[in-house]
Design a protein around this motif. Structure first.
Motif, PDB file in Angstrom:
ATOM      1  N   GLY A 338       0.824  -1.199   0.000  1.00 29.75           N
ATOM      2  CA  GLY A 338       0.000   0.000   0.000  1.00 29.75           C
ATOM      3  C   GLY A 338       0.857   1.247   0.000  1.00 29.75           C
ATOM      4  N   SER A 339       0.360   2.285  -0.616  1.00 26.27           N
ATOM      5  CA  SER A 339       1.152   3.519  -0.730  1.00 26.27           C
ATOM      6  C   SER A 339       1.429   4.160   0.629  1.00 26.27           C
ATOM      7  CB  SER A 339       0.426   4.516  -1.632  1.00 26.27           C
ATOM      8  OG  SER A 339      -0.843   4.856  -1.086  1.00 26.27           O
ATOM      9  N   LYS A 363       1.741  -1.220  -6.271  1.00 26.20           N
ATOM     10  CA  LYS A 363       1.474  -0.354  -5.118  1.00 26.20           C
ATOM     11  C   LYS A 363       0.077   0.218  -5.259  1.00 26.20           C
ATOM     12  CE  LYS A 363       3.518   3.687  -4.669  1.00 26.20           C
ATOM     13  NZ  LYS A 363       4.538   4.714  -4.384  1.00 26.20           N
ATOM     14  N   ILE A 364      -0.772  -0.088  -4.291  1.00 26.60           N
ATOM     15  CA  ILE A 364      -2.169   0.347  -4.308  1.00 26.60           C
ATOM     16  C   ILE A 364      -2.283   1.645  -3.523  1.00 26.60           C
ATOM     17  CG2 ILE A 364      -4.524  -0.286  -3.679  1.00 26.60           C
ATOM     18  CD1 ILE A 364      -3.768  -3.176  -3.996  1.00 26.60           C
ATOM     19  N   SER A 365      -2.930   2.613  -4.100  1.00 28.70           N
ATOM     20  CA  SER A 365      -2.992   3.952  -3.514  1.00 28.70           C
ATOM     21  C   SER A 365      -4.000   4.016  -2.374  1.00 28.70           C
ATOM     22  CB  SER A 365      -3.381   4.972  -4.598  1.00 28.70           C
ATOM     23  OG  SER A 365      -4.656   4.657  -5.131  1.00 28.70           O
ATOM     24  N   ASP A 366      -3.794   5.014  -1.512  1.00 24.74           N
ATOM     25  CA  ASP A 366      -4.728   5.393  -0.440  1.00 24.74           C
ATOM     26  C   ASP A 366      -4.989   4.256   0.549  1.00 24.74           C
ATOM     27  OD1 ASP A 366      -4.966   7.846  -1.713  1.00 24.74           O
ATOM     28  OD2 ASP A 366      -6.665   7.195  -2.913  1.00 24.74           O
ATOM     29  N   CYS A 367      -3.971   3.501   0.899  1.00 22.90           N
ATOM     30  CA  CYS A 367      -4.180   2.434   1.868  1.00 22.90           C
ATOM     31  C   CYS A 367      -2.832   1.980   2.409  1.00 22.90           C
ATOM     32  CB  CYS A 367      -4.922   1.246   1.248  1.00 22.90           C
ATOM     33  SG  CYS A 367      -3.977   0.359   0.009  1.00 22.90           S
ATOM     34  N   GLN A 374      -8.573  -1.656   0.776  1.00 26.99           N
ATOM     35  CA  GLN A 374      -8.823  -1.709  -0.667  1.00 26.99           C
ATOM     36  C   GLN A 374      -9.034  -3.167  -1.104  1.00 26.99           C
ATOM     37  OE1 GLN A 374      -9.364   0.730  -2.588  1.00 26.99           O
ATOM     38  NE2 GLN A 374      -8.527   2.510  -1.530  1.00 26.99           N
TER      39      GLN A 374
END
Length: 524
Positions: A338-339, A363-367, A374
């Motif tokens: 996660g970012s 990389k997954i945003s906002d988590c 997410q």
């Protein structure tokens, strides 16, 4: 007692005879609020008669005497207090405890808990949890996510829990030697042997991802693919070792302290998690306070901070004296973080040690805690990863797509639509070709009919010796027909049948008119 200012004063009331009705009824002595004044003005404005006004004022607020004390009716616009809102633990929402078959698998370091979810005849997915969690609190919400429920139709999930970390586990004995990270990875061999699994798909988070990576590196023939979240491939640094050493000491002596909870929350959520999801943070805090055995968690933390390096290296192809397959992971790997996670740099280091031809970094945003914050994006990435490796996965619907698009995301859907479009295009081209062929046929038939009519006209004119003797020509033709035995009904003509086919000639000798140069005789 009655108060002079801002409190309550006695309101002595008298009846018609002048005697007091009650002396203990009180009413605020402060001036009425603006809202009350507005209501009174509106009530007076809408009155129709003076009697209505008096009735309105009389019935607007009448004191109710209960046991000598008068109470005012509750205003519907008063503040509302939510009394039935309660927090729930992570395993209470979407729990998989009832849906799993609980097993105890014996190993050389004691029994470990394994929960089976799905049909055991399907391909196997082995999960491993992170620090402070177990299989229920780590994977319950994700595998009960609506998009992921269809995954169990084609796979069977084996949730492995580290020794002493399951829900309600008793404290391990003081003389118990907790397994090291390599020994925890070796315990998976007993799990595969117990259930008869030849190859599995690894799905790990944090410390569990490190354990699965160790097992895959030591037994590459047992793992078909890996999905690792926040995986650390190096040994612990000085700062991590110092913090976790203090945490393990506090857990043994004082139990779950606030400092340990804060470090676990940072480990899972990063910095300032309350700003993203306050309710989720509170649920995990309560889980750490009430559902975790401090002594057992201290042993797992101590094993995690004393881990050794995975000894993975990305060796360029063609390097003399080295072999890529011997220094890095063979199987396909998807490396996810996660970012906002504190382990982003660790995943980048791990990605630099993998073979770029069979690995990917995401990389997954906002988590930070991807499984909880997410789940839709992670589910879509995991399903696409499995499908890319040749596993049959149920197709997602546009409503379940995390991107909110109206198109399906899988390649099979794309190719199915592509084939359908190609089929429609071919059918349209065939229709155009048939239309052109039919038009050309009609033109040829029209030309042939005109030529036939001209020939018939010329023959009739020659038999009648002039255009003016048409009647005589017809009569002579009839006489010739009668002499030949044909009769009046055997004159040459053009006709069609029920299917629309054109014929030319007499009834006894009809010729079908086709697109061929020579007519085809048919029997009557």
């Amino acid at each position: 007692m009655p108060q002079a200012e801002g409190g309550y004063v006695s309101l002595p009331a008298v009846n018609g005879n002048g005697s007091a009705i009650y002396q203990s009824t009180t009413e605020p002595s402060a001036p009425p609020s603006v809202f009350e004044s507005v209501k009174r003005v509106i009530g007076q404005a809408i009155k129709s008669t003076p009697g209505d006004s008096e009735e309105l004022l009389r019935s607007e607020r009448q004191p109710v005497i209960v046991g000598g004390i008068s109470t005012m009716p509750v205003d519907p616009m008063d503040d509302i207090e939510l009394r039935s809102v309660q927090l729930h633990f992570p395993n209470a929402r979407g729990s998989i405890l009832e849906a799993c078959d609980q097993r105890r698998v014996p190993t050389d370091k004691g029994d470990i808990h394994v929960a089976i979810q799905g049909d055991t005849s399907k391909p196997a997915i082995v999960t491993y949890h992170d620090l402070g969690l177990n299989y229920a609190t780590s994977f319950a919400g994700f595998f009960n996510f609506p998009v992921m429920r269809g995954l169990l139709e084609n796979f069977c999930v084996y949730h492995v829990t580290a020794p002493g970390q399951e829900e309600g586990a008793p404290a391990l004995p003081e003389d118990y030697v907790y397994p090291t990270m390599d020994e925890l990875a070796a315990q998976l061999l007993f799990v595969l042997s117990h259930f008869g699994l030849k190859s599995v798909i690894g799905f790990g988070v944090g410390a569990g991802a490190n354990i699965l990576a160790r097992f895959a590196h030591g037994h590459p023939d047992k793992v078909g693919a890996l999905c690792l979240i926040n995986c650390v491939s190096t040994q612990s640094g000085w700062i991590e070792w110092g913090y976790q050493s203090f945490n393990a000491r506090f857990l043994r002596t004082k139990g779950m302290t606030q400092g340990v909870i804060d470090y676990l929350m940072w480990h899972h959520f990063g910095r300032n998690p309350e700003e993203r999801n306050h309710d989720l943070v509170q649920m995990y805090k309560q889980h750490f306070e009430r559902a975790v055995n401090p002594t057992n968690l201290a042993m797992l933390i101590n094993a995690y901070i004393h881990r050794n390096d995975l000894h993975l290296a990305r060796t360029p192809p063609g390097t003399p004296g080295t072999e890529t397959a011997a220094t890095t992971l063979k199987m396909p790997v998807i490396n996810i973080t996660g970012s906002l996670s504190p382990h982003v740099d660790d995943t980048v280091t791990f990605n630099g040690r993998l073979d770029p031809t069979n690995s990917s970094w995401m990389k997954i945003s906002d988590c930070a805690l991807v499984l909880e914050e997410q789940p839709a994006k992670l589910a879509e990435a995991f399903r696409l990863f499995l499908q890319g490796e040749g596993y049959a996965t149920p197709l997602s619907t546009p409503a379940s797509s995390p991107c909110g698009t109206k198109y399906h995301t899988y390649s099979s859907i794309f190719f199915a639509n592509f084939r359908e479009q190609q089929q429609q295009a071919r059918e349209e081209r065939d229709k155009e070709r048939e239309h052109d062929r039919q038009r050309q046929l009609n033109l040829r038939i029209g030309n042939r009919l005109r030529e036939t009519a001209i020939n018939c006209t010329n023959n009739g004119a020659g038999a009648g010796n002039g255009a003016g003797d048409n009647n005589n020509a017809d009569a002579s033709e009839e006489e010739e027909d009668q002499e030949n035995g044909n009769g009046n009904g055997n004159r040459a003509y053009v006709t069609t049948d029920t299917s629309g086919t054109l014929y030319y000639g007499t009834q006894s000798n009809k010729i079908r008119i086709t697109e061929n140069p020579l007519p085809e005789p048919v029997s009557s």
